[in-house]
Design a protein around this motif. Sequence first.
Motif, PDB file in Angstrom:
ATOM      1  N   ASP A 177      45.553 -19.156  28.084  1.00  0.00           N
ATOM      2  CA  ASP A 177      46.440 -18.739  29.172  1.00  0.00           C
ATOM      3  C   ASP A 177      45.972 -19.476  30.425  1.00  0.00           C
ATOM      4  N   PHE A 178      46.669 -20.583  30.742  1.00  0.00           N
ATOM      5  CA  PHE A 178      46.214 -21.418  31.846  1.00  0.00           C
ATOM      6  C   PHE A 178      46.446 -20.770  33.200  1.00  0.00           C
ATOM      7  N   ASP A 179      47.474 -19.929  33.318  1.00  0.00           N
ATOM      8  CA  ASP A 179      47.682 -19.218  34.576  1.00  0.00           C
ATOM      9  C   ASP A 179      46.522 -18.275  34.875  1.00  0.00           C
ATOM     10  N   GLN A 180      46.106 -17.499  33.867  1.00  0.00           N
ATOM     11  CA  GLN A 180      45.021 -16.535  34.030  1.00  0.00           C
ATOM     12  C   GLN A 180      43.663 -17.143  33.717  1.00  0.00           C
ATOM     13  N   GLN A 181      43.647 -18.417  33.278  1.00  0.00           N
ATOM     14  CA  GLN A 181      42.406 -19.108  32.914  1.00  0.00           C
ATOM     15  C   GLN A 181      41.608 -18.293  31.896  1.00  0.00           C
ATOM     16  N   ARG A 182      42.336 -17.853  30.860  1.00  0.00           N
ATOM     17  CA  ARG A 182      41.728 -17.030  29.821  1.00  0.00           C
ATOM     18  C   ARG A 182      41.916 -17.726  28.462  1.00  0.00           C
ATOM     19  N   TYR A 183      40.831 -17.816  27.695  1.00  0.00           N
ATOM     20  CA  TYR A 183      40.855 -18.502  26.411  1.00  0.00           C
ATOM     21  C   TYR A 183      40.184 -17.601  25.373  1.00  0.00           C
ATOM     22  N   SER A 184      40.787 -17.508  24.198  1.00  0.00           N
ATOM     23  CA  SER A 184      40.269 -16.568  23.201  1.00  0.00           C
ATOM     24  C   SER A 184      40.372 -17.149  21.802  1.00  0.00           C
ATOM     25  N   VAL A 185      39.504 -16.652  20.928  1.00  0.00           N
ATOM     26  CA  VAL A 185      39.527 -16.991  19.515  1.00  0.00           C
ATOM     27  C   VAL A 185      39.401 -15.687  18.737  1.00  0.00           C
ATOM     28  N   GLU A 209      31.249 -17.157  11.517  1.00  0.00           N
ATOM     29  CA  GLU A 209      32.393 -16.301  11.800  1.00  0.00           C
ATOM     30  C   GLU A 209      32.267 -15.806  13.230  1.00  0.00           C
ATOM     31  N   ALA A 210      33.370 -15.867  13.998  1.00  0.00           N
ATOM     32  CA  ALA A 210      33.280 -15.489  15.405  1.00  0.00           C
ATOM     33  C   ALA A 210      34.620 -15.045  15.949  1.00  0.00           C
ATOM     34  N   SER A 211      34.555 -14.118  16.909  1.00  0.00           N
ATOM     35  CA  SER A 211      35.708 -13.705  17.716  1.00  0.00           C
ATOM     36  C   SER A 211      35.198 -13.528  19.139  1.00  0.00           C
ATOM     37  N   GLY A 212      35.949 -14.034  20.101  1.00  0.00           N
ATOM     38  CA  GLY A 212      35.478 -13.908  21.472  1.00  0.00           C
ATOM     39  C   GLY A 212      36.516 -14.349  22.470  1.00  0.00           C
ATOM     40  N   GLU A 213      36.134 -14.284  23.743  1.00  0.00           N
ATOM     41  CA  GLU A 213      37.059 -14.604  24.823  1.00  0.00           C
ATOM     42  C   GLU A 213      36.287 -15.150  26.016  1.00  0.00           C
ATOM     43  N   VAL A 214      36.890 -16.114  26.705  1.00  0.00           N
ATOM     44  CA  VAL A 214      36.330 -16.684  27.930  1.00  0.00           C
ATOM     45  C   VAL A 214      37.362 -16.546  29.037  1.00  0.00           C
ATOM     46  N   SER A 215      36.943 -15.985  30.165  1.00  0.00           N
ATOM     47  CA  SER A 215      37.809 -15.851  31.330  1.00  0.00           C
ATOM     48  C   SER A 215      37.166 -16.601  32.492  1.00  0.00           C
ATOM     49  N   LEU A 216      37.730 -17.769  32.812  1.00  0.00           N
ATOM     50  CA  LEU A 216      37.189 -18.549  33.921  1.00  0.00           C
ATOM     51  C   LEU A 216      37.518 -17.901  35.257  1.00  0.00           C
ATOM     52  N   GLU A 255      37.577 -14.708  35.912  1.00  0.00           N
ATOM     53  CA  GLU A 255      36.596 -13.648  36.118  1.00  0.00           C
ATOM     54  C   GLU A 255      35.164 -14.141  35.943  1.00  0.00           C
ATOM     55  N   ASP A 256      35.023 -15.422  35.566  1.00  0.00           N
ATOM     56  CA  ASP A 256      33.717 -16.055  35.426  1.00  0.00           C
ATOM     57  C   ASP A 256      32.839 -15.324  34.410  1.00  0.00           C
ATOM     58  N   GLN A 257      33.437 -14.959  33.282  1.00  0.00           N
ATOM     59  CA  GLN A 257      32.678 -14.253  32.262  1.00  0.00           C
ATOM     60  C   GLN A 257      33.221 -14.569  30.873  1.00  0.00           C
ATOM     61  N   ALA A 258      32.422 -14.234  29.858  1.00  0.00           N
ATOM     62  CA  ALA A 258      32.803 -14.456  28.464  1.00  0.00           C
ATOM     63  C   ALA A 258      32.228 -13.347  27.612  1.00  0.00           C
ATOM     64  N   LYS A 310      27.770 -10.779  25.676  1.00  0.00           N
ATOM     65  CA  LYS A 310      28.655 -11.134  26.780  1.00  0.00           C
ATOM     66  C   LYS A 310      27.858 -11.886  27.824  1.00  0.00           C
ATOM     67  N   ALA A 311      28.582 -12.684  28.613  1.00  0.00           N
ATOM     68  CA  ALA A 311      27.953 -13.503  29.631  1.00  0.00           C
ATOM     69  C   ALA A 311      28.751 -13.412  30.923  1.00  0.00           C
ATOM     70  N   SER A 312      28.055 -13.538  32.039  1.00  0.00           N
ATOM     71  CA  SER A 312      28.692 -13.488  33.352  1.00  0.00           C
ATOM     72  C   SER A 312      28.166 -14.620  34.213  1.00  0.00           C
ATOM     73  N   GLN A 313      28.858 -14.844  35.336  1.00  0.00           N
ATOM     74  CA  GLN A 313      28.488 -15.906  36.272  1.00  0.00           C
ATOM     75  C   GLN A 313      28.366 -17.251  35.554  1.00  0.00           C
ATOM     76  N   LEU A 314      29.420 -17.603  34.825  1.00  0.00           N
ATOM     77  CA  LEU A 314      29.399 -18.819  34.010  1.00  0.00           C
ATOM     78  C   LEU A 314      29.244 -20.078  34.846  1.00  0.00           C
ATOM     79  N   SER A 315      29.887 -20.114  36.009  1.00  0.00           N
ATOM     80  CA  SER A 315      29.929 -21.346  36.787  1.00  0.00           C
ATOM     81  C   SER A 315      28.773 -21.492  37.756  1.00  0.00           C
ATOM     82  N   ASN A 316      28.013 -20.412  37.970  1.00  0.00           N
ATOM     83  CA  ASN A 316      26.981 -20.483  39.003  1.00  0.00           C
ATOM     84  C   ASN A 316      25.598 -20.226  38.427  1.00  0.00           C
ATOM     85  N   ASP A 317      25.295 -18.970  38.191  1.00  0.00           N
ATOM     86  CA  ASP A 317      23.976 -18.583  37.687  1.00  0.00           C
ATOM     87  C   ASP A 317      24.173 -17.760  36.418  1.00  0.00           C
ATOM     88  N   LEU A 318      24.224 -18.447  35.275  1.00  0.00           N
ATOM     89  CA  LEU A 318      24.566 -17.818  34.004  1.00  0.00           C
ATOM     90  C   LEU A 318      23.613 -16.686  33.647  1.00  0.00           C
TER      91      LEU A 318
END
Length: 797
Positions: free
Chosen positions: A294-302, A326-333, A335-338, A358-366
């Motif tokens: 979802d490029f508008d919401q910058q959300r990517y999922s598998v 095997e994996a299921s997950g989501e990345v939200s740029l 919200e800067d989290q996954a 889960k992970a937060s602050q992806l773009s700055n301080d992971l």
Amino acid sequence: MMSGSVDAIIGREISWGEYSMKALFRIVLAAIGVLGLLAVAVVIYATTFLDPNDLKPRLADAVRERTGLELSLNGPLSWTFYPRIGVTVEDASARLPDQSNDEAPFAAFRQAEARLRFAPLLSGNIEVDGFTLDGLRLNLERDAQGHGNWETLVETVARQGNDQPASPSRRPQSVASAGDRPLAMDIASVQVSDGQVHFEDHQNDRNMTLSSLALQASNVTSGGAFPLELSFAVKGSQPEMNGTISLKSQASLDLNSAVYSLDNLALKGAMHLSALDDTHEQSFGLKAARLAADFDQQRYSVDSAVLDGTFYLPSLGEHALPLGVEASGEVSLAEDQASLTSFALTSGQLLRLTGSGKASQLSNDLHWQGQIDMAPADLRSWLERLGKLPATADAQALQRVGLSSRVEGDQRLAKFTDLAVDIDDTALKGSVSVGLGSPLLHASLEGDSLDLDRYLPPSAASAASSDQAPQPRADGAPPAANAGASLNESTLALARSLDLDLNLTLETLKARKFQLENVVLKAQGREGHYRLSRLNADLYDGALKANGAMNVAASSASLSFEPQLTGVALQPLLKDALGRDDLFRGTLNARAALSSTLEGNDTWLDHLDGKASFTISDGAMMGINLPGQLCTTAAMLQGNNTSHEWGSDTEFDRFAASVDIVDGVIQNDDLNVALPGVDITGNGQVDLKAQDLDMALAARLVNTADTQGCPVSSTLSHIPLPLHCSGSLSDAPAQWCRFDADAFSAILQKTATNEGKEKLREHVDRQLEGKLGQRIEEKLGEASGSNLKDAIKGLFQ
């Protein structure tokens, strides 16, 4: 009559209304027909009398304005009419603004054709009957500074988009008229054939080409699912690869909401990777219920992605290594989290590692956190297949390894808390921190039983028991048992940068064959300077306390160690350390301050220095009875025989010495052994590198109740009986020591000389005090005579 007139009037009105509606309907149909004919006429006129090649300059200008690319239309443009409007472009290329004509163009194609359905145009819809692209050539390049040639194009297009008036929303809205209705996308087919994408990375020295690229899609609509197929061949270097990849899926493109997805994805690949194996093909497959962006919401999922692969490694021979993820997950740029809702790594029956996080602050301080669990598995076989198995003394080690832990960390550090680890027969729990950016190990663990010897490299003693015998040392000396291996450069490099803080508590520990209980170990250090601040343990009914330090920051490594043993049972200690219970028994108290350096191929033993002292109480030397040998010798010297029954060991009350150690050689000059009826002193050395000893002992027999089977004359009690102990440490003690007849003969001669001199002195004294003395005084006078007598006595002092 009146009534009949009204009915007639009403009938005429109804007839007129019907006539008017029919006339209006005819007029509308006629208008539509005229408009349709007019549109057809316009299209016929345009396709007949207008040459599309006249539009080339305008097309080139439009492309330059929108993208910055220099478009070259080398081939003809042509179009078709009814039932489809189509345009065909042949031999086109596009160059970047700074590209020369000698270089390969940024993009080119052999032929492109687009076909539109005519009828939907009349209702304001665009329905593309088909789009084909043949012979695509795309050249991507990154320079040594990491700048890609496509970045200028992306920036230009983005700038053009920002210059457009902002739209309130890209989502579908209610419209008042057909003109306000968003255009619908309906493409019957899309086909790309014989495509090629070349990528060259000068920064990382990589080169990759996708060739024979083919793409097929049908019934492509906005918001609806349509079948998609893609395939291509790949060839590259760094790493060297050569193979094919194909993909099938149900794709969905919602242009209005900018949501794109691939459902029921099935990807297959087969690749030759020289880094893994030159002869076998590596194969893999990926299936996923859904991949969405979802490029508008910058959300990517598998969702429910499953990757299965079969890999060949040189260490496996003809056997393949299966791996699965095997994996299921989501990345939200935005919200800067996954989040990773589920994850599993498997290798057949050899390995199953599961987790979530889960992970937060992806773009700055992971920052990240989660849980991992690994079911007990045969880690040894898995590492062996990967060619990563370390050399271990026990060929069955690491066959059952499992763990469970919470994990958290950032870009620099990974922390394992609430950690529970099972390694074969050992259970550990606690916490561990591991460095990701630099070598770091901080651990606080407690466990039950650990046999460290199982996981250490095979010792020299183990090698000696194998078919290949250990080789002699370069200096000609035999190989020293358990002398320790030299450090290689990779180990030194790691040790010079490791940040270490270790706290370990164990119920039992076996290390270098020593059996320790209630072990408490603390060590810390960094940048090549490390200190063992505490090592406490129960050791063979006694206690061990030690501290030490290691310095590997310099070109040579240095080690210092200060152990203290209290009340240790010596016989089991020697049995476990040396595999022998035929040397000594007793209670050992010892203290030492040791140091060593390590250079080149030397071992720690080659440069071992220090001081030590020890006392063995209430013990015995096994397999030899020195009092018996001495008593038999004494009886023979006195012309007697002894029938006393002597035991097989040398019992002693105290065995003590202080030693100096220089380059692995122990030197002593104050050995003292107190036996019942015998006192032994000695000096000499023990060479730990050559594994031999050379000691000179002197024994004095004492008339005590304990020597009732060995009467000793007063004269003999003053004569030391010499013993010479020498030989290999691997020999039995009975082979070490023997009566030294040569030394004893020299002692007797010295004793006899001393005794004769004493008798002469006594005789002269008697004469000087008698008549001889009187005559001297008469001749010389009392004073002078007295001086002469004193001078004569001095000759015999």
